[in-house]
Design a protein around this motif. Structure first.
Motif, PDB file in Angstrom:
ATOM      1  N   PHE A 111      -6.116   1.724  -0.159  1.00 38.97           N
ATOM      2  CA  PHE A 111      -6.301   1.303   1.221  1.00 38.97           C
ATOM      3  C   PHE A 111      -6.127  -0.209   1.409  1.00 38.97           C
ATOM      4  CE2 PHE A 111     -10.495   1.382  -0.725  1.00 38.97           C
ATOM      5  CZ  PHE A 111     -11.026   0.157  -0.380  1.00 38.97           C
ATOM      6  N   ALA A 112      -5.883  -0.961   0.319  1.00 37.58           N
ATOM      7  CA  ALA A 112      -5.720  -2.413   0.464  1.00 37.58           C
ATOM      8  C   ALA A 112      -4.456  -2.741   1.259  1.00 37.58           C
ATOM      9  CB  ALA A 112      -5.674  -3.081  -0.905  1.00 37.58           C
ATOM     10  N   ALA A 113      -3.335  -2.116   0.899  1.00 41.67           N
ATOM     11  CA  ALA A 113      -2.079  -2.407   1.600  1.00 41.67           C
ATOM     12  C   ALA A 113      -2.142  -2.002   3.073  1.00 41.67           C
ATOM     13  CB  ALA A 113      -0.913  -1.719   0.896  1.00 41.67           C
ATOM     14  N   SER A 169     -10.476  -5.402  -7.584  1.00 42.04           N
ATOM     15  CA  SER A 169      -9.278  -4.582  -7.414  1.00 42.04           C
ATOM     16  C   SER A 169      -8.760  -4.658  -5.983  1.00 42.04           C
ATOM     17  CB  SER A 169      -9.592  -3.128  -7.785  1.00 42.04           C
ATOM     18  OG  SER A 169      -8.506  -2.283  -7.475  1.00 42.04           O
ATOM     19  N   PHE A 170      -9.682  -4.529  -5.031  1.00 46.54           N
ATOM     20  CA  PHE A 170      -9.278  -4.548  -3.628  1.00 46.54           C
ATOM     21  C   PHE A 170      -8.705  -5.906  -3.232  1.00 46.54           C
ATOM     22  CE2 PHE A 170     -10.311  -5.767   0.728  1.00 46.54           C
ATOM     23  CZ  PHE A 170      -9.559  -4.834   1.419  1.00 46.54           C
ATOM     24  N   VAL A 171      -9.399  -6.982  -3.597  1.00 47.81           N
ATOM     25  CA  VAL A 171      -8.948  -8.319  -3.196  1.00 47.81           C
ATOM     26  C   VAL A 171      -7.583  -8.625  -3.793  1.00 47.81           C
ATOM     27  CG1 VAL A 171      -9.416 -10.783  -3.437  1.00 47.81           C
ATOM     28  CG2 VAL A 171     -11.253  -9.234  -2.780  1.00 47.81           C
ATOM     29  N   THR A 172      -7.389  -8.271  -5.070  1.00 46.05           N
ATOM     30  CA  THR A 172      -6.084  -8.511  -5.703  1.00 46.05           C
ATOM     31  C   THR A 172      -4.981  -7.770  -4.963  1.00 46.05           C
ATOM     32  OG1 THR A 172      -7.113  -8.824  -7.869  1.00 46.05           O
ATOM     33  CG2 THR A 172      -4.766  -8.288  -7.831  1.00 46.05           C
ATOM     34  N   ASP A 173      -5.208  -6.479  -4.702  1.00 47.03           N
ATOM     35  CA  ASP A 173      -4.197  -5.687  -3.997  1.00 47.03           C
ATOM     36  C   ASP A 173      -3.994  -6.187  -2.566  1.00 47.03           C
ATOM     37  OD1 ASP A 173      -3.969  -4.197  -6.252  1.00 47.03           O
ATOM     38  OD2 ASP A 173      -5.105  -2.469  -5.522  1.00 47.03           O
ATOM     39  N   TYR A 174      -5.089  -6.610  -1.937  1.00 45.33           N
ATOM     40  CA  TYR A 174      -5.011  -7.088  -0.552  1.00 45.33           C
ATOM     41  C   TYR A 174      -4.183  -8.370  -0.473  1.00 45.33           C
ATOM     42  CZ  TYR A 174      -6.674  -8.207   4.185  1.00 45.33           C
ATOM     43  OH  TYR A 174      -6.755  -8.497   5.521  1.00 45.33           O
ATOM     44  N   VAL A 175      -4.425  -9.288  -1.413  1.00 47.22           N
ATOM     45  CA  VAL A 175      -3.678 -10.551  -1.424  1.00 47.22           C
ATOM     46  C   VAL A 175      -2.194 -10.296  -1.661  1.00 47.22           C
ATOM     47  CG1 VAL A 175      -3.331 -12.695  -2.705  1.00 47.22           C
ATOM     48  CG2 VAL A 175      -5.637 -11.975  -2.097  1.00 47.22           C
ATOM     49  N   VAL A 176      -1.892  -9.402  -2.608  1.00 46.62           N
ATOM     50  CA  VAL A 176      -0.490  -9.066  -2.876  1.00 46.62           C
ATOM     51  C   VAL A 176       0.150  -8.439  -1.638  1.00 46.62           C
ATOM     52  CG1 VAL A 176       1.035  -7.577  -4.221  1.00 46.62           C
ATOM     53  CG2 VAL A 176      -0.797  -8.838  -5.358  1.00 46.62           C
ATOM     54  N   ALA A 177      -0.576  -7.496  -1.023  1.00 46.09           N
ATOM     55  CA  ALA A 177      -0.049  -6.833   0.175  1.00 46.09           C
ATOM     56  C   ALA A 177       0.136  -7.827   1.317  1.00 46.09           C
ATOM     57  CB  ALA A 177      -0.988  -5.706   0.605  1.00 46.09           C
ATOM     58  N   GLN A 178      -0.821  -8.759   1.463  1.00 41.77           N
ATOM     59  CA  GLN A 178      -0.718  -9.761   2.523  1.00 41.77           C
ATOM     60  C   GLN A 178       0.478 -10.675   2.288  1.00 41.77           C
ATOM     61  OE1 GLN A 178      -3.065 -10.023   5.312  1.00 41.77           O
ATOM     62  NE2 GLN A 178      -1.195 -11.042   5.962  1.00 41.77           N
ATOM     63  N   ALA A 179       0.710 -11.042   1.026  1.00 40.52           N
ATOM     64  CA  ALA A 179       1.862 -11.889   0.708  1.00 40.52           C
ATOM     65  C   ALA A 179       3.171 -11.159   1.008  1.00 40.52           C
ATOM     66  CB  ALA A 179       1.815 -12.307  -0.762  1.00 40.52           C
ATOM     67  N   GLN A 180       3.225  -9.871   0.651  1.00 44.09           N
ATOM     68  CA  GLN A 180       4.423  -9.086   0.954  1.00 44.09           C
ATOM     69  C   GLN A 180       4.625  -8.971   2.459  1.00 44.09           C
ATOM     70  OE1 GLN A 180       3.525  -5.453  -1.142  1.00 44.09           O
ATOM     71  NE2 GLN A 180       4.506  -6.142  -3.031  1.00 44.09           N
ATOM     72  N   LEU A 181       3.522  -8.741   3.165  1.00 43.50           N
ATOM     73  CA  LEU A 181       3.603  -8.619   4.619  1.00 43.50           C
ATOM     74  C   LEU A 181       4.046  -9.938   5.248  1.00 43.50           C
ATOM     75  CD1 LEU A 181       3.071  -6.941   7.165  1.00 43.50           C
ATOM     76  CD2 LEU A 181       0.697  -7.711   7.086  1.00 43.50           C
ATOM     77  N   ASP A 182       3.472 -11.046   4.761  1.00 43.83           N
ATOM     78  CA  ASP A 182       3.870 -12.355   5.283  1.00 43.83           C
ATOM     79  C   ASP A 182       5.353 -12.602   5.046  1.00 43.83           C
ATOM     80  OD1 ASP A 182       1.296 -12.795   6.087  1.00 43.83           O
ATOM     81  OD2 ASP A 182       0.768 -14.095   4.397  1.00 43.83           O
ATOM     82  N   GLY A 183       5.827 -12.216   3.853  1.00 39.73           N
ATOM     83  CA  GLY A 183       7.244 -12.384   3.555  1.00 39.73           C
ATOM     84  C   GLY A 183       8.123 -11.559   4.477  1.00 39.73           C
ATOM     85  N   GLU A 184       7.698 -10.312   4.730  1.00 42.20           N
ATOM     86  CA  GLU A 184       8.469  -9.448   5.628  1.00 42.20           C
ATOM     87  C   GLU A 184       8.469  -9.998   7.052  1.00 42.20           C
ATOM     88  OE1 GLU A 184       6.671  -5.647   5.287  1.00 42.20           O
ATOM     89  OE2 GLU A 184       7.202  -5.393   3.168  1.00 42.20           O
ATOM     90  N   MET A 185       7.288 -10.447   7.498  1.00 43.47           N
ATOM     91  CA  MET A 185       7.190 -10.986   8.854  1.00 43.47           C
ATOM     92  C   MET A 185       8.019 -12.260   8.994  1.00 43.47           C
ATOM     93  SD  MET A 185       3.129 -10.393   9.631  1.00 43.47           S
ATOM     94  CE  MET A 185       3.227 -11.214  11.224  1.00 43.47           C
ATOM     95  N   LEU A 186       8.001 -13.095   7.945  1.00 41.09           N
ATOM     96  CA  LEU A 186       8.769 -14.333   7.974  1.00 41.09           C
ATOM     97  C   LEU A 186      10.263 -14.038   8.004  1.00 41.09           C
ATOM     98  CD1 LEU A 186       8.290 -17.370   7.979  1.00 41.09           C
ATOM     99  CD2 LEU A 186       8.486 -17.336   5.486  1.00 41.09           C
ATOM    100  N   ALA A 187      10.684 -13.040   7.210  1.00 39.88           N
ATOM    101  CA  ALA A 187      12.100 -12.668   7.201  1.00 39.88           C
ATOM    102  C   ALA A 187      12.524 -12.129   8.564  1.00 39.88           C
ATOM    103  CB  ALA A 187      12.356 -11.629   6.109  1.00 39.88           C
ATOM    104  N   THR A 188      11.648 -11.324   9.181  1.00 44.74           N
ATOM    105  CA  THR A 188      11.948 -10.794  10.514  1.00 44.74           C
ATOM    106  C   THR A 188      12.032 -11.914  11.537  1.00 44.74           C
ATOM    107  OG1 THR A 188      10.842  -8.708   9.993  1.00 44.74           O
ATOM    108  CG2 THR A 188      11.140  -9.234  12.323  1.00 44.74           C
ATOM    109  N   LYS A 189      11.073 -12.843  11.455  1.00 40.67           N
ATOM    110  CA  LYS A 189      11.063 -13.973  12.389  1.00 40.67           C
ATOM    111  C   LYS A 189      12.322 -14.825  12.218  1.00 40.67           C
ATOM    112  CE  LYS A 189       7.162 -16.131  13.013  1.00 40.67           C
ATOM    113  NZ  LYS A 189       5.991 -17.034  12.791  1.00 40.67           N
ATOM    114  N   ARG A 190      12.706 -15.080  10.963  1.00 48.17           N
ATOM    115  CA  ARG A 190      13.890 -15.900  10.711  1.00 48.17           C
ATOM    116  C   ARG A 190      15.149 -15.201  11.233  1.00 48.17           C
ATOM    117  NH1 ARG A 190      16.259 -20.072   7.561  1.00 48.17           N
ATOM    118  NH2 ARG A 190      18.332 -20.145   8.501  1.00 48.17           N
TER     119      ARG A 190
END
Length: 432
Positions: A111-113, A169-190
């Motif tokens: 549920f982290a992602a 476990s949750f925080v690690t997965d959450y941070v990774v998921a947030q970084a992936q999401l930020d990257g996707e959002m940044l790519a979409t914005k660009r």
């Protein structure tokens, strides 16, 4: 109690506690909570009543998370229930073996992602884990009755270990998921910005995901590092600009390896004091270059301000440190960017206007510099002499030599001659 004593005697230290806390429950279907292998292993080690408790506590955990998120239907409640069930099963295993540090399950919580993608605060999830863990501890100690003092250390140790493992476990997965999401959002914005910057775009249709009012007033800023890539210096400068501008919206995307693109969007035309605050941000000029486009309105203004800021940045980046302005903005750069837009034609212009003065001879360089400063100071002999640190009569002598070399009075084409002398100076500095 015979069953409890037999389990205690069998070498499973706290098996009796599991039976005590689940005494009021009956077996339940947990196939939606545990994988087939997990359930088979668990049923071989735990009493049937445990699975009734497991199912009930999974529902309680789901209710806690639902309450914290005000019943938001987007929350992955099924994964929350599965995570709670696996957490409780791990807790039971560690209690039975009285080994708080031993891992029996991999605890892959899924549920982290989804939580990161839905914007659910990680603190809410961690709080729910804490509330659930405390609830289980209370139930276990209550079920232990008079023996609670004897087993409290084991229960609390296992509980703390489970809590730490789950949160880590949750925080690690959450941070990774947030970084992936930020990257996707940044790519979409660009991608949206790249489309918006193309010639011919005249309305905001299709650009809602940028989250800004494109009909507003925009000021584009380009930050760059002279030698390194995007890093803390540019990030810090971008934050300072965003905080100092008090804009309605601040949009930041990477331009390339060494630049950040920023747009400050205002509902109304920003007063000069706002732009002055942006120009005055504390920074190290040797590490952060700043180019600011003009205030421009609407979709076309969004593009115009940015393209001019990029042009100012490109020109300023080519100038030597002593010549480049501290802030590359319209006031300081519009003239230079126009003159230097085509270096080859700039050289042709210098040769045409200055004629015999457009050579590399020392005397010609001195005369060009005298001409530039003479026109830059409003044709003041005294100011020109002061800046060159020569006698006033020397300035007069050089001006006569200049007019002889170009074959006409300086006053007849003073604007063209100033541009040519300035260009010659800039081109010479760039080459050196």
């Amino acid at each position: 109690m015979a069953a409890l004593r037999s389990r205690e005697a069998s070498g499973v230290p706290l098996a009796w506690l599991i039976e005590a806390v689940t005494a009021g429950f009956v077996d339940a279907d947990v196939s939606t909570l545990l994988d087939e292998r997990e359930e088979r292993t668990a049923r071989a080690a735990l009493p049937p009543s445990f699975f009734g408790w497991l199912a009930a506590e999974a529902r309680v955990a789901q209710a806690i998370v639902s309450d914290q998120n005000e019943g938001d239907s987007r929350v992955p409640y099924r994964e929350v229930e599965r995570a709670a069930a696996r957490m409780l099963l791990e807790f039971a295993y560690r209690l039975m073996h009285d080994d708080p540090d031993r891992h029996f399950l991999d605890l892959p919580f899924r549920f982290a992602a989804p939580a990161a993608r839905l914007g659910i605060e990680s603190s809410l999830v961690i709080q729910a884990v804490r509330v659930t863990e405390r609830r289980w501890v209370d139930q276990l100690l209550t079920a232990a009755g008079e023996r609670a003092g004897d087993i409290a250390h084991s229960v609390l140790s296992a509980s703390a270990a489970i809590y730490d493992a789950v949160v880590d476990s949750f925080v690690t997965d959450y941070v990774v998921a947030q970084a992936q999401l930020d990257g996707e959002m940044l790519a979409t914005k660009r991608a949206l910005i790249d489309a918006l910057l193309k010639p011919g775009v005249r309305d905001a249709k299709g650009f809602d995901d940028l989250g800004i009012d494109l009909s507003g007033h925009h000021v584009a800023v380009v930050l760059w590092h002279p030698t390194a890539g995007i890093g803390p210096h540019l990030d810090t400068a971008a934050r300072q600009i965003g905080m100092s501008a008090f804009a309605n919206a601040v949009t930041v995307v990477p331009g390339d390896d060494r630049t950040l693109w920023i747009w400050l969007t205002f509902a109304d035309d920003p007063p000069p004091a706002v732009l002055e605050r942006v120009r005055s941000i504390p920074r190290d000029p040797g590490r952060v270059g700043v180019a600011i486009g003009p205030v421009a309105r609407g979709v076309q203004g969004f593009r115009r301000s940015h393209l001019l800021a990029r042009e100012y940045a490109a020109v300023a980046g080519r100038l030597p440190p002593g010549i480049a302005p501290d802030i590359a903005d319209t006031e300081r750069m519009s003239y230079l960017s126009l003159l230097l837009r085509d270096p080859e034609r700039a050289e042709w212009f210098v040769a045409t206007e200055l004629g015999a003065l457009a050579t590399g001879a020392v005397s010609d360089r001195e005369n060009r510099e005298t001409l530039r400063l003479y026109l830059e100071t409003g044709q003041s002999l005294a100011d020109t002499a002061e800046r060159l640190r020569i006698h006033r009569n020397t300035v007069v002598y050089r001006l006569k030599r200049i007019e002889q070399a170009i074959g006409r009075p300086i006053a007849s084409r003073r604007h063209e001659l100033y541009a040519a002398a300035l260009l010659a100076h800039l081109l010479e500095q760039s080459e050196s």
